[in-house]
Design a protein around this motif. Structure first.
Motif, mmCIF file in Angstrom:
data_model
loop_
_atom_site.group_PDB
_atom_site.id
_atom_site.type_symbol
_atom_site.label_atom_id
_atom_site.label_comp_id
_atom_site.label_asym_id
_atom_site.label_seq_id
_atom_site.Cartn_x
_atom_site.Cartn_y
_atom_site.Cartn_z
ATOM 1 N N VAL A 152 -2.896 -4.754 -7.888
ATOM 2 C CA VAL A 152 -3.906 -5.749 -8.285
ATOM 3 C C VAL A 152 -5.162 -5.029 -8.783
ATOM 4 C CG1 VAL A 152 -5.471 -7.556 -7.434
ATOM 5 C CG2 VAL A 152 -3.045 -7.615 -6.819
ATOM 6 N N VAL A 153 -5.614 -4.019 -8.040
ATOM 7 C CA VAL A 153 -6.800 -3.249 -8.434
ATOM 8 C C VAL A 153 -6.564 -2.584 -9.788
ATOM 9 C CG1 VAL A 153 -8.237 -1.244 -7.847
ATOM 10 C CG2 VAL A 153 -7.606 -2.892 -6.068
ATOM 11 N N TRP A 154 -5.375 -1.984 -9.965
ATOM 12 C CA TRP A 154 -5.038 -1.300 -11.216
ATOM 13 C C TRP A 154 -5.053 -2.295 -12.380
ATOM 14 C CZ3 TRP A 154 -1.307 -1.380 -15.050
ATOM 15 C CH2 TRP A 154 -1.222 -0.243 -15.863
ATOM 16 N N LEU A 155 -4.404 -3.446 -12.205
ATOM 17 C CA LEU A 155 -4.368 -4.473 -13.253
ATOM 18 C C LEU A 155 -5.779 -4.959 -13.580
ATOM 19 C CD1 LEU A 155 -1.308 -6.521 -11.953
ATOM 20 C CD2 LEU A 155 -1.423 -5.363 -14.185
ATOM 21 N N ASN A 156 -6.548 -5.267 -12.535
ATOM 22 C CA ASN A 156 -7.907 -5.779 -12.746
ATOM 23 C C ASN A 156 -8.770 -4.759 -13.479
ATOM 24 O OD1 ASN A 156 -8.399 -7.863 -9.745
ATOM 25 N ND2 ASN A 156 -6.937 -8.022 -11.399
ATOM 26 N N GLY A 157 -8.554 -3.480 -13.197
ATOM 27 C CA GLY A 157 -9.296 -2.412 -13.864
ATOM 28 C C GLY A 157 -8.999 -2.329 -15.348
ATOM 29 N N ARG A 158 -7.904 -2.946 -15.767
ATOM 30 C CA ARG A 158 -7.527 -3.000 -17.182
ATOM 31 C C ARG A 158 -7.782 -4.390 -17.768
ATOM 32 N NH1 ARG A 158 -6.118 0.660 -14.520
ATOM 33 N NH2 ARG A 158 -5.594 2.703 -15.305
ATOM 34 N N TYR A 167 8.960 -8.730 -6.645
ATOM 35 C CA TYR A 167 7.832 -7.894 -6.213
ATOM 36 C C TYR A 167 7.954 -6.429 -6.642
ATOM 37 C CZ TYR A 167 5.942 -11.746 -3.424
ATOM 38 O OH TYR A 167 5.402 -12.941 -3.023
ATOM 39 N N LEU A 168 8.290 -6.201 -7.906
ATOM 40 C CA LEU A 168 8.260 -4.831 -8.421
ATOM 41 C C LEU A 168 6.803 -4.442 -8.629
ATOM 42 C CD1 LEU A 168 9.515 -2.264 -9.730
ATOM 43 C CD2 LEU A 168 9.457 -3.499 -11.890
ATOM 44 N N ALA A 169 6.397 -3.336 -8.055
ATOM 45 C CA ALA A 169 5.023 -2.867 -8.233
ATOM 46 C C ALA A 169 4.952 -1.365 -8.020
ATOM 47 C CB ALA A 169 4.081 -3.573 -7.251
ATOM 48 N N THR A 170 3.994 -0.770 -8.705
ATOM 49 C CA THR A 170 3.700 0.652 -8.533
ATOM 50 C C THR A 170 2.266 0.770 -8.043
ATOM 51 O OG1 THR A 170 5.197 1.274 -10.327
ATOM 52 C CG2 THR A 170 3.510 2.876 -9.735
ATOM 53 N N ASP A 171 2.066 1.609 -7.049
ATOM 54 C CA ASP A 171 0.716 1.916 -6.569
ATOM 55 C C ASP A 171 -0.050 2.523 -7.745
ATOM 56 O OD1 ASP A 171 -1.393 3.778 -5.519
ATOM 57 O OD2 ASP A 171 -0.644 3.081 -3.578
ATOM 58 N N GLY A 172 -1.284 2.064 -7.950
ATOM 59 C CA GLY A 172 -2.090 2.524 -9.082
ATOM 60 C C GLY A 172 -2.219 4.032 -9.203
ATOM 61 N N VAL A 199 6.862 9.301 -3.928
ATOM 62 C CA VAL A 199 6.532 10.477 -4.725
ATOM 63 C C VAL A 199 5.949 11.478 -3.742
ATOM 64 C CG1 VAL A 199 5.050 11.424 -6.536
ATOM 65 C CG2 VAL A 199 6.141 9.184 -6.858
ATOM 66 N N ASP A 200 6.610 12.599 -3.615
ATOM 67 C CA ASP A 200 6.176 13.622 -2.661
ATOM 68 C C ASP A 200 5.986 13.027 -1.263
ATOM 69 O OD1 ASP A 200 6.201 15.419 -4.819
ATOM 70 O OD2 ASP A 200 4.108 14.995 -5.293
ATOM 71 N N GLY A 201 6.896 12.120 -0.872
ATOM 72 C CA GLY A 201 6.889 11.540 0.460
ATOM 73 C C GLY A 201 5.929 10.378 0.670
ATOM 74 N N VAL A 202 5.177 10.000 -0.362
ATOM 75 C CA VAL A 202 4.200 8.904 -0.248
ATOM 76 C C VAL A 202 4.768 7.654 -0.924
ATOM 77 C CG1 VAL A 202 1.858 8.163 -0.856
ATOM 78 C CG2 VAL A 202 2.301 10.566 -0.289
ATOM 79 N N PRO A 203 4.741 6.489 -0.246
ATOM 80 C CA PRO A 203 5.211 5.263 -0.894
ATOM 81 C C PRO A 203 4.422 5.005 -2.181
ATOM 82 C CG PRO A 203 4.977 4.900 1.460
ATOM 83 C CD PRO A 203 4.352 6.244 1.151
ATOM 84 N N ALA A 204 5.142 4.970 -3.314
ATOM 85 C CA ALA A 204 4.499 4.873 -4.626
ATOM 86 C C ALA A 204 4.862 3.598 -5.371
ATOM 87 C CB ALA A 204 4.896 6.088 -5.467
ATOM 88 N N GLY A 205 5.969 2.976 -4.971
ATOM 89 C CA GLY A 205 6.398 1.765 -5.660
ATOM 90 C C GLY A 205 7.417 1.033 -4.819
ATOM 91 N N THR A 206 7.677 -0.214 -5.210
ATOM 92 C CA THR A 206 8.599 -1.033 -4.439
ATOM 93 C C THR A 206 9.222 -2.111 -5.303
ATOM 94 O OG1 THR A 206 8.791 -2.416 -2.458
ATOM 95 C CG2 THR A 206 6.760 -2.640 -3.723
ATOM 96 N N LEU A 233 4.210 7.807 -13.954
ATOM 97 C CA LEU A 233 5.177 8.816 -13.495
ATOM 98 C C LEU A 233 6.621 8.330 -13.604
ATOM 99 C CD1 LEU A 233 3.417 10.200 -10.277
ATOM 100 C CD2 LEU A 233 3.286 11.054 -12.622
ATOM 101 N N GLY A 234 6.817 7.078 -14.040
ATOM 102 C CA GLY A 234 8.175 6.548 -14.165
ATOM 103 C C GLY A 234 8.705 5.901 -12.894
ATOM 104 N N VAL A 235 7.812 5.541 -11.981
ATOM 105 C CA VAL A 235 8.233 4.938 -10.712
ATOM 106 C C VAL A 235 8.943 3.607 -10.952
ATOM 107 C CG1 VAL A 235 7.390 3.951 -8.530
ATOM 108 C CG2 VAL A 235 6.452 6.125 -9.368
ATOM 109 N N GLY A 236 8.358 2.743 -11.774
ATOM 110 C CA GLY A 236 8.970 1.442 -12.059
ATOM 111 C C GLY A 236 10.324 1.595 -12.721
ATOM 112 N N ALA A 237 10.410 2.497 -13.693
ATOM 113 C CA ALA A 237 11.684 2.732 -14.389
ATOM 114 C C ALA A 237 12.743 3.241 -13.407
ATOM 115 C CB ALA A 237 11.487 3.734 -15.528
ATOM 116 N N ALA A 238 12.354 4.122 -12.494
ATOM 117 C CA ALA A 238 13.302 4.644 -11.498
ATOM 118 C C ALA A 238 13.779 3.524 -10.580
ATOM 119 C CB ALA A 238 12.655 5.766 -10.684
#
Length: 171
Positions: free
Chosen positions: A27-33, A98-103, A68-75, A108-113
């Motif tokens: 949400v923050v990422w989208l709003n920032g755009r 609820y497909l989303a990527t952490d801002g 990504v490197d052990g940190v939840p990056a997308g879902t 990095l291709g998280v959504g595509a993966a």
């Protein structure tokens, strides 16, 4: 460019806080755009009904967490049916919810993966139809993203004044 390994694991009830954090970050990422109509301007965690819905969808489907490197990056969560605002298909299907990527991990291709994983899981389940719906506003940028991932537009829909688009992929 530095490469980061994306690993995808099955999620569960214990991942609800991580999923909500990813959604809040999106949400923050989208709003920032300047994109405020897609998921609004309030964090998911500030909306009790939405928090409850995320947990419910995760519970009725198969949640997946990209790290990504052990940190939840997308879902995303795969369910056997769409949300109540879209009619189910006339055949067995899997539906991306609820497909989303952490801002912090955009680009990095998280959504595509995650979408490639969803297609693989759909095939593995012996189902040949994978569908998703998305926000169709903002010049259709999200619709175009799904088309680049191999989906084809099917039915447009609206929830009030929120424009949506259903897309599908044969797997």
């Amino acid at each position: 460019m530095e490469t980061h390994a994306i690993t995808i694991r099955r999620g569960g009830a214990a991942d609800v806080p991580a999923v909500l954090a990813i959604l809040d970050s999106a949400v923050v990422w989208l709003n920032g755009r300047g994109i405020t109509a897609q998921w609004g301007t309030e964090p998911f965690t500030s909306r009790p009904k939405t928090v409850e819905h995320v947990g419910q969808v995760m519970g009725e489907g198969s949640p997946w967490i990209a790290e990504v490197d052990g940190v939840p990056a997308g879902t995303l969560t795969l369910t056997p049916h769409p949300g109540s605002y879209v009619p189910p298909a006339a055949e067995p299907e899997r539906y991306v919810r609820y497909l989303a990527t952490d801002g912090r991990f955009h680009g990095l291709g998280v959504g595509a993966a995650l979408l490639a994983h969803a297609a693989e899981e759909t095939r593995r389940a012996g189902v040949s139809l994978l569908r998703v719906d998305c926000f169709a506003g903002s010049e259709g940028r999200l619709v175009a993203y799904y088309e680049r991932q191999g989906f084809t537009r099917t039915d447009p829909f609206a929830v009030g004044d929120w424009p949506g688009q259903v897309l599908e992929m044969r797997v």
